[in-house]
Scaffold this motif. Structure first.
Motif, PDB file in Angstrom:
ATOM      1  N   ALA A 261     -10.178  15.874  -1.239  1.00 55.67           N
ATOM      2  CA  ALA A 261      -9.731  17.046  -0.484  1.00 55.67           C
ATOM      3  C   ALA A 261     -10.017  16.868   1.008  1.00 55.67           C
ATOM      4  CB  ALA A 261     -10.398  18.305  -1.021  1.00 55.67           C
ATOM      5  N   LEU A 262     -11.224  16.421   1.332  1.00 55.12           N
ATOM      6  CA  LEU A 262     -11.555  16.197   2.739  1.00 55.12           C
ATOM      7  C   LEU A 262     -10.728  15.059   3.325  1.00 55.12           C
ATOM      8  CD1 LEU A 262     -15.440  16.618   2.697  1.00 55.12           C
ATOM      9  CD2 LEU A 262     -13.730  18.207   3.628  1.00 55.12           C
ATOM     10  N   GLY A 263     -10.543  13.996   2.552  1.00 51.58           N
ATOM     11  CA  GLY A 263      -9.726  12.883   3.020  1.00 51.58           C
ATOM     12  C   GLY A 263      -8.297  13.302   3.295  1.00 51.58           C
ATOM     13  N   TYR A 264      -7.767  14.148   2.454  1.00 53.54           N
ATOM     14  CA  TYR A 264      -6.395  14.640   2.644  1.00 53.54           C
ATOM     15  C   TYR A 264      -6.325  15.529   3.892  1.00 53.54           C
ATOM     16  CZ  TYR A 264      -1.941  16.926   1.769  1.00 53.54           C
ATOM     17  OH  TYR A 264      -0.664  17.402   1.888  1.00 53.54           O
ATOM     18  N   LEU A 265      -7.272  16.444   4.029  1.00 52.12           N
ATOM     19  CA  LEU A 265      -7.278  17.340   5.192  1.00 52.12           C
ATOM     20  C   LEU A 265      -7.451  16.572   6.496  1.00 52.12           C
ATOM     21  CD1 LEU A 265      -9.423  20.297   3.837  1.00 52.12           C
ATOM     22  CD2 LEU A 265      -6.971  20.317   4.346  1.00 52.12           C
ATOM     23  N   TRP A 266      -8.280  15.534   6.459  1.00 54.31           N
ATOM     24  CA  TRP A 266      -8.551  14.746   7.661  1.00 54.31           C
ATOM     25  C   TRP A 266      -7.604  13.555   7.811  1.00 54.31           C
ATOM     26  CZ3 TRP A 266     -14.455  14.816   6.416  1.00 54.31           C
ATOM     27  CH2 TRP A 266     -15.004  16.031   6.836  1.00 54.31           C
ATOM     28  N   LYS A 267      -6.591  13.477   6.939  1.00 58.49           N
ATOM     29  CA  LYS A 267      -5.587  12.400   6.988  1.00 58.49           C
ATOM     30  C   LYS A 267      -6.217  11.011   6.960  1.00 58.49           C
ATOM     31  CE  LYS A 267      -2.280  15.309   9.507  1.00 58.49           C
ATOM     32  NZ  LYS A 267      -2.337  16.334   8.553  1.00 58.49           N
ATOM     33  N   GLN A 268      -7.137  10.829   6.020  1.00 58.66           N
ATOM     34  CA  GLN A 268      -7.843   9.548   5.873  1.00 58.66           C
ATOM     35  C   GLN A 268      -7.178   8.712   4.794  1.00 58.66           C
ATOM     36  OE1 GLN A 268     -11.856  11.093   5.174  1.00 58.66           O
ATOM     37  NE2 GLN A 268     -12.428  10.377   7.210  1.00 58.66           N
ATOM     38  N   GLU A 269      -6.009   8.230   5.069  1.00 63.39           N
ATOM     39  CA  GLU A 269      -5.294   7.390   4.100  1.00 63.39           C
ATOM     40  C   GLU A 269      -5.678   5.957   4.275  1.00 63.39           C
ATOM     41  OE1 GLU A 269      -1.072   7.692   3.358  1.00 63.39           O
ATOM     42  OE2 GLU A 269      -1.190   9.798   3.893  1.00 63.39           O
TER      43      GLU A 269
ATOM     44  N   ILE B 238      -6.280  10.008  -6.939  1.00 60.48           N
ATOM     45  CA  ILE B 238      -6.709  10.988  -7.938  1.00 60.48           C
ATOM     46  C   ILE B 238      -6.803  10.338  -9.311  1.00 60.48           C
ATOM     47  CG2 ILE B 238      -5.997  13.077  -9.159  1.00 60.48           C
ATOM     48  CD1 ILE B 238      -4.870  14.012  -6.368  1.00 60.48           C
ATOM     49  N   VAL B 239      -5.793   9.566  -9.688  1.00 66.02           N
ATOM     50  CA  VAL B 239      -5.799   8.899 -10.993  1.00 66.02           C
ATOM     51  C   VAL B 239      -6.922   7.876 -11.057  1.00 66.02           C
ATOM     52  CG1 VAL B 239      -4.482   7.332 -12.480  1.00 66.02           C
ATOM     53  CG2 VAL B 239      -3.362   9.322 -11.463  1.00 66.02           C
ATOM     54  N   PHE B 240      -7.120   7.133  -9.990  1.00 69.78           N
ATOM     55  CA  PHE B 240      -8.165   6.110  -9.953  1.00 69.78           C
ATOM     56  C   PHE B 240      -9.545   6.745 -10.117  1.00 69.78           C
ATOM     57  CE2 PHE B 240     -10.748   2.805  -7.839  1.00 69.78           C
ATOM     58  CZ  PHE B 240     -10.264   1.678  -8.479  1.00 69.78           C
TER      59      PHE B 240
ATOM     60  N   ARG C  64       0.830  -1.209   0.000  1.00 74.15           N
ATOM     61  CA  ARG C  64       0.000   0.000   0.000  1.00 74.15           C
ATOM     62  C   ARG C  64       0.862   1.255   0.000  1.00 74.15           C
ATOM     63  NH1 ARG C  64      -3.634   3.250   3.572  1.00 74.15           N
ATOM     64  NH2 ARG C  64      -5.449   3.588   2.270  1.00 74.15           N
ATOM     65  N   LEU C  65       0.506   2.150  -0.880  1.00 78.09           N
ATOM     66  CA  LEU C  65       1.217   3.416  -0.965  1.00 78.09           C
ATOM     67  C   LEU C  65       0.842   4.302   0.208  1.00 78.09           C
ATOM     68  CD1 LEU C  65       0.766   4.087  -4.781  1.00 78.09           C
ATOM     69  CD2 LEU C  65       2.764   3.130  -3.621  1.00 78.09           C
ATOM     70  N   LYS C  66       1.733   5.204   0.557  1.00 82.44           N
ATOM     71  CA  LYS C  66       1.501   6.134   1.665  1.00 82.44           C
ATOM     72  C   LYS C  66       1.761   7.552   1.184  1.00 82.44           C
ATOM     73  CE  LYS C  66       0.966   2.972   4.876  1.00 82.44           C
ATOM     74  NZ  LYS C  66      -0.312   2.740   5.470  1.00 82.44           N
ATOM     75  N   GLY C  67       1.206   8.497   1.891  1.00 85.36           N
ATOM     76  CA  GLY C  67       1.476   9.901   1.630  1.00 85.36           C
ATOM     77  C   GLY C  67       1.065  10.350   0.239  1.00 85.36           C
ATOM     78  N   LEU C  68       1.917  11.147  -0.371  1.00 89.88           N
ATOM     79  CA  LEU C  68       1.619  11.733  -1.673  1.00 89.88           C
ATOM     80  C   LEU C  68       1.374  10.668  -2.746  1.00 89.88           C
ATOM     81  CD1 LEU C  68       1.326  14.269  -3.389  1.00 89.88           C
ATOM     82  CD2 LEU C  68       3.796  14.218  -3.750  1.00 89.88           C
ATOM     83  N   ALA C  69       2.122   9.583  -2.709  1.00 91.33           N
ATOM     84  CA  ALA C  69       1.946   8.516  -3.703  1.00 91.33           C
ATOM     85  C   ALA C  69       0.536   7.936  -3.622  1.00 91.33           C
ATOM     86  CB  ALA C  69       2.991   7.423  -3.500  1.00 91.33           C
TER      87      ALA C  69
END
Length: 114
Positions: A106-114, A75-77, A64-69
């Protein structure tokens, strides 16, 4: 309140993932000029997407990728689903899907929902 919104956003993420698979299958079925190509495209496109997501995006994946990756993959998916809908002639649906996916990411990124 915010906990409920975070939970709803996670549920939406899952629904978007499933919707990408359906959108790719729909695109393949409507794009293929002949029945055999419709079957191949309608099956291969979602299977490839499932494989990529299972390897690199699924929560329990060893790779599983983490962070920006991870966010680039998301985004691509999601973009693949929006483009597939648009290319299949469902223009309004494709645009709506893209808008919903952008807000979700955007919300997932702000809320750190990886």
């Amino acid at each position: 309140m915010i906990t409920g919104l975070k939970g709803a956003n996670l549920a939406l993420t899952f629904l978007l993932e499933l919707s990408v698979i359906v959108a790719l299958a729909w695109w393949g079925w409507t794009t293929g000029p002949t029945l055999p190509l419709k079957i191949v495209l309608g099956t291969a496109a979602p299977l490839i997407a499932i494989g990529v997501w299972a390897m690199y995006g699924a929560p329990r994946s060893a790779r599983r990728l983490k962070g920006l990756a991870y966010w680039l993959l998301r985004i691509v998916f999601d973009a693949a689903g929006a483009v597939a809908l648009y290319a299949a002639g469902l223009h309004t649906t494709g645009v709506a899907f893209a808008v919903i996916a952008v807000v979700n990411c955007a919300l997932g990124y702000l809320w750190k929902q990886e």
